[in-house]
Design a protein around this motif. Sequence first.
Motif, short mmCIF file in Angstrom:
data_model
loop_
_atom_site.label_atom_id
_atom_site.label_comp_id
_atom_site.label_asym_id
_atom_site.label_seq_id
_atom_site.Cartn_x
_atom_site.Cartn_y
_atom_site.Cartn_z
N ALA C 43 0.81 -1.22 0.00
CA ALA C 43 0.00 0.00 0.00
C ALA C 43 0.85 1.28 0.00
N ARG C 44 2.16 1.15 -0.02
CA ARG C 44 3.03 2.33 -0.05
C ARG C 44 2.74 3.21 -1.26
N PRO C 45 3.00 4.52 -1.22
CA PRO C 45 3.44 5.29 -0.04
C PRO C 45 2.26 5.65 0.86
N PHE C 46 2.58 5.90 2.12
CA PHE C 46 1.54 6.25 3.10
C PHE C 46 1.53 7.75 3.35
N ALA C 47 0.34 8.32 3.32
CA ALA C 47 0.23 9.77 3.52
C ALA C 47 0.57 10.15 4.96
N GLY C 48 0.41 9.21 5.87
CA GLY C 48 0.71 9.49 7.27
C GLY C 48 0.71 8.21 8.06
N VAL C 49 0.97 8.34 9.34
CA VAL C 49 1.07 7.14 10.17
C VAL C 49 -0.30 6.50 10.36
N ASN C 50 -1.36 7.30 10.29
CA ASN C 50 -2.70 6.70 10.36
C ASN C 50 -2.95 5.78 9.16
N ALA C 51 -2.51 6.23 8.00
CA ALA C 51 -2.69 5.40 6.81
C ALA C 51 -1.86 4.11 6.92
N LEU C 52 -0.65 4.24 7.43
CA LEU C 52 0.20 3.05 7.62
C LEU C 52 -0.45 2.08 8.60
N PHE C 53 -0.95 2.62 9.70
CA PHE C 53 -1.58 1.73 10.69
C PHE C 53 -2.81 1.07 10.09
N ALA C 54 -3.60 1.84 9.33
CA ALA C 54 -4.81 1.27 8.72
C ALA C 54 -4.44 0.11 7.80
N ALA C 55 -3.33 0.28 7.05
CA ALA C 55 -2.91 -0.79 6.12
C ALA C 55 -2.51 -2.04 6.89
N MET C 56 -1.83 -1.86 8.00
CA MET C 56 -1.41 -3.02 8.80
C MET C 56 -2.63 -3.71 9.43
N LEU C 168 0.19 1.65 19.63
CA LEU C 168 1.11 2.34 20.55
C LEU C 168 2.56 2.11 20.14
N ARG C 169 2.89 0.89 19.68
CA ARG C 169 4.26 0.63 19.23
C ARG C 169 4.58 1.48 18.00
N LEU C 170 3.63 1.56 17.07
CA LEU C 170 3.83 2.33 15.85
C LEU C 170 3.99 3.82 16.18
N ASP C 171 3.18 4.28 17.13
CA ASP C 171 3.26 5.68 17.54
C ASP C 171 4.65 6.03 18.08
N GLN C 172 5.25 5.05 18.78
CA GLN C 172 6.59 5.31 19.34
C GLN C 172 7.67 5.21 18.27
N ARG C 179 -0.67 12.23 13.88
CA ARG C 179 -0.48 11.37 15.05
C ARG C 179 -1.62 10.37 15.17
N LEU C 180 -1.30 9.21 15.66
CA LEU C 180 -2.35 8.24 16.01
C LEU C 180 -3.06 8.73 17.27
N ALA C 181 -4.36 8.49 17.35
CA ALA C 181 -5.14 8.98 18.50
C ALA C 181 -5.01 7.99 19.66
N VAL C 182 -3.79 7.87 20.17
CA VAL C 182 -3.54 6.87 21.23
C VAL C 182 -3.15 7.51 22.55
N HIS C 183 -3.11 8.84 22.59
CA HIS C 183 -2.68 9.53 23.82
C HIS C 183 -3.87 10.12 24.56
N GLY C 236 0.90 12.41 26.69
CA GLY C 236 1.78 11.80 25.70
C GLY C 236 1.72 10.29 25.70
N ARG C 237 0.70 9.74 26.34
CA ARG C 237 0.50 8.28 26.41
C ARG C 237 -0.91 8.04 26.90
N PRO C 238 -1.41 6.81 26.85
CA PRO C 238 -2.74 6.56 27.42
C PRO C 238 -2.72 6.81 28.93
N VAL C 239 -3.83 7.26 29.47
CA VAL C 239 -3.96 7.37 30.92
C VAL C 239 -4.52 6.04 31.41
#
Lengths: 300, 300, 300, 300
Positions: C43-56, C168-172, C179-183, C236-239
Amino acid sequence: MVSGPMLQKPLEELNRCTQSDFVAALANIFEYSPWVAEQAFAARPFAGVNALFAAMKTAVERGSKDQRLALIKSHPDLANKTQRAAGLTAESTAEQNSIGLDRLSDAEYEAFERVNNAYRGKFGFPYIVCVRRHTKDSVLADFERRLPNDAATETATSIAEICRIAALRLDQLVASSDRLAVHGRLSTHVLDNHNGKPAGGIAVELIERSLKGESRVVARAVTNSDGRTDQPLIGGRPVPIGRYELNFSVGRYFRERNVPLSEPPFLDDIALRFAVSEPEGHLHVPLLVTPWSYATYRGS
Amino acid sequence: MVSGPMLQKPLEELNRCTQSDFVAALANIFEYSPWVAEQAFAARPFAGVNALFAAMKTAVERGSKDQRLALIKSHPDLANKTQRAAGLTAESTAEQNSIGLDRLSDAEYEAFERVNNAYRGKFGFPYIVCVRRHTKDSVLADFERRLPNDAATETATSIAEICRIAALRLDQLVASSDRLAVHGRLSTHVLDNHNGKPAGGIAVELIERSLKGESRVVARAVTNSDGRTDQPLIGGRPVPIGRYELNFSVGRYFRERNVPLSEPPFLDDIALRFAVSEPEGHLHVPLLVTPWSYATYRGS
Amino acid sequence: MVSGPMLQKPLEELNRCTQSDFVAALANIFEYSPWVAEQAFAARPFAGVNALFAAMKTAVERGSKDQRLALIKSHPDLANKTQRAAGLTAESTAEQNSIGLDRLSDAEYEAFERVNNAYRGKFGFPYIVCVRRHTKDSVLADFERRLPNDAATETATSIAEICRIAALRLDQLVASSDRLAVHGRLSTHVLDNHNGKPAGGIAVELIERSLKGESRVVARAVTNSDGRTDQPLIGGRPVPIGRYELNFSVGRYFRERNVPLSEPPFLDDIALRFAVSEPEGHLHVPLLVTPWSYATYRGS
Amino acid sequence: MVSGPMLQKPLEELNRCTQSDFVAALANIFEYSPWVAEQAFAARPFAGVNALFAAMKTAVERGSKDQRLALIKSHPDLANKTQRAAGLTAESTAEQNSIGLDRLSDAEYEAFERVNNAYRGKFGFPYIVCVRRHTKDSVLADFERRLPNDAATETATSIAEICRIAALRLDQLVASSDRLAVHGRLSTHVLDNHNGKPAGGIAVELIERSLKGESRVVARAVTNSDGRTDQPLIGGRPVPIGRYELNFSVGRYFRERNVPLSEPPFLDDIALRFAVSEPEGHLHVPLLVTPWSYATYRGS
């Protein structure tokens, strides 16, 4: 604030007197309907005023359909100038005056006339409501709610309102060791969270707010050293259904205690607006206050 | 609510133009006193509008006593019909209109006339105040506070007020990357403690309350999903010193969310009354509310 | 309080590199399952990390039932000493340590062992939960809720938790403009209603409360002149889902400002206890305080 | 929570009996000092217990310096094992036990031993404090405050504390229509601002918090339909000076009423921490609560 009771008749006297004196004394508890007292007489002696009222209510319930309709029709219109000129019972006059139906503006008279005519036109009997439980605004709201009803519902509702009127009249007339549950209470207190103690010496005004007519002050008091008023703002009678505002002069209170304030003070006259929906309930509306914050809640 | 800036002049232009253009542009920053701009011109170029304002203020301070007195006397009376008919500077007209001095009742005109005459009679120069920082009531209160002063104090106070007027005029006229600290902010938000989230969709009204004249609505807004208003209720200008009331339609909010309420609802329209004393400050007046309780505080 | 990100890989690099470098970089986003990255590569190229995560995530969803079961089984038990001794992925180790699974008491180890064995005994695969969103208590509560489920539900739940771990791993790992909505965020502020301003200089402690084990301080801060902490207490992380207590040293604050207090002061250390249920949400827990009163609410 | 009075002696009996019976009855109101009762006897008859106490206090004040010093020296050390083994007056034993001086840890015994020795070493008489007005922590704080004093101050303070002890003993011993002002009260109530009514059925715990030793539950109650506890949490005796925590199980309350909550509930067990500084005062610590907010204040 509590209108003083007229000279009351001890229940024991009613328990001992002749039937004609008994009926004469209670003839207008139910408007122009001495037959209710006549029926209730048989149940003497009464242990208390609640028992007496129950007997009178039972008499109404056991009356014929025609009797109940006649009872309904015995009542005057609300705020009807012609009828007032011709003379109402003393009880009706006092009740209607209590919410100011004798001091209506022309526009208000017309509003009530519309109400009466519309209601009488539809049902053939007058619109009856226990006005001591109401403000002018809530009477008109009650009318709007009831006008769409069918005749059976309104007959029942009218009898229920008549019983409320009767209970209040009986409560005023008869002295007994027990009391009818017809009184509510509206109270307040002020807590000074800046100094951690009750706020004494605060001027309080209770205003009856009208959406359609004029607002008016119905009670004034100053808080005592417990932060309360010596008497409830309204007590010893129903608290009329309606909209109210409590005003508290907190700016002056803090200034007199040399608390540093901005100019003008951030908080000066605080207005708490609330509504009463249960005339026989105990409603407590406190103020928790500092020069920079305040809170209120529905207490009991 | 924020009056849009007129077409602004970039600071770089003022840094580059001829002296006569410079003075023409800034001639009325200090009322009818182009000499202030002439003096400031020497300090060009200015790093920002704060530097420009500082240079003009320095010019005033270094001016002779006579010059300062003439500057004071160049100002019109407040709300003087005759002077208005003869024509004020565009700046003075806009400023006086901003607090409604063009729409006074007869009684208010007379009040201001008394003020002007009493002040001019005592000091020999007009009563000057930066009206954009005031409401009508606070102008009259300011006058009452200042009238007993001696001439030296009032000369100094007049110059200080003239500098405030000048700063606001300069802020409107000149575009620069820095800003003069002449703007305040008044904001609110509503938190629904019944549901534990911001209360969106609540109609809010900001009323300027007058003890002596008429109250008037100065802002209307509806809270967004954050419980805030999209724009501050007052922003981008001084928040006039005065008394205010915020009104919140919370009865409708809870009714629309099917929260069980009494009839009439215990809380319907909530009025928070407070005063503003620092026109350039940030004042936040939130409402924390349930159908049965509420609280507010001075936030920032 | 925020664990610093390891050296991050720019998304553009992942968009440009060879497939084998791409897969190597993302091999452990899904535990021991490089096939996910292999599938996503197309699925490359990815417009952003959200797109990359969606592909995975899509790759996981399109994988065979056996692949998904293998993915589940690739995960280690929680807090399993033997497995830890044999070695986990660096990611698993860091995650488990983040909530203290490397520092369990003997009783806690046994509790987790019971959980793992009961779950594995029923379903044939390990109990998986995204521990960075949890406290020890909430992990055990989650387990209690899930153990009665059927296998299909738990397979789906496990995949959902694995995706949370992966996000969370991808976000790091990946630096991207989106940004991924993980924080989530947990913040506070203190308002001094005695003086009408933010309370600066108040020591604040955030304690993670455990019903079953030991409570521990997870953040310490001092309020600044805005009454806020410079950094959110957690950000900067989940509560982590769990029970907390905020402690505020208000007695010292008022004493240092010479406010008259009783001895001991009526309010000294104030404890606000609350729970977090939405790790990605923004939770604001303020304190409104005088020496004699306080209030808090769930803000946002 | 209120320890029942032992069988009380009617004041009239003391007003009528022989001097030797009078003195026998009141011999230990002032520890081992029947001379105080002997002196007071002359003032018979007493209109009430306040008059009796005033007469005894006057006797102490009129006693010689040596008598007063002997009175001070008649008192036992606090928490002294040897003296307790040898036997104290029944009154002293009950008083010391009331704040747990019979159940001290070794560390606490040592702390009290240090106190006693330091004090006796400096002043030559035992450290005396009216322990029924104190918690263990506040006794130690009182000692720290008093140890630096000079002998004259401590002699006066000791006599004052002895009079407080005597008043409480007299209050327990004598039945009279008037009461000595030696009792305080600690009460609470819970208001449910989510539903606008008192919160009944809430479990409440009162904990005496110790900074130096162990905290302990000193009262448990459940709120009634008025949101109050049937009895004050502490009443009919002084409220010991010290630090307390009130715990309210509000999560369960709202869950049982089917109020939508998060999981875990945002608010579950609420802890209100406060201090008591006036043992004879009336302290009211209410809780105003919704599932998402709460407030408390020092009420009366």
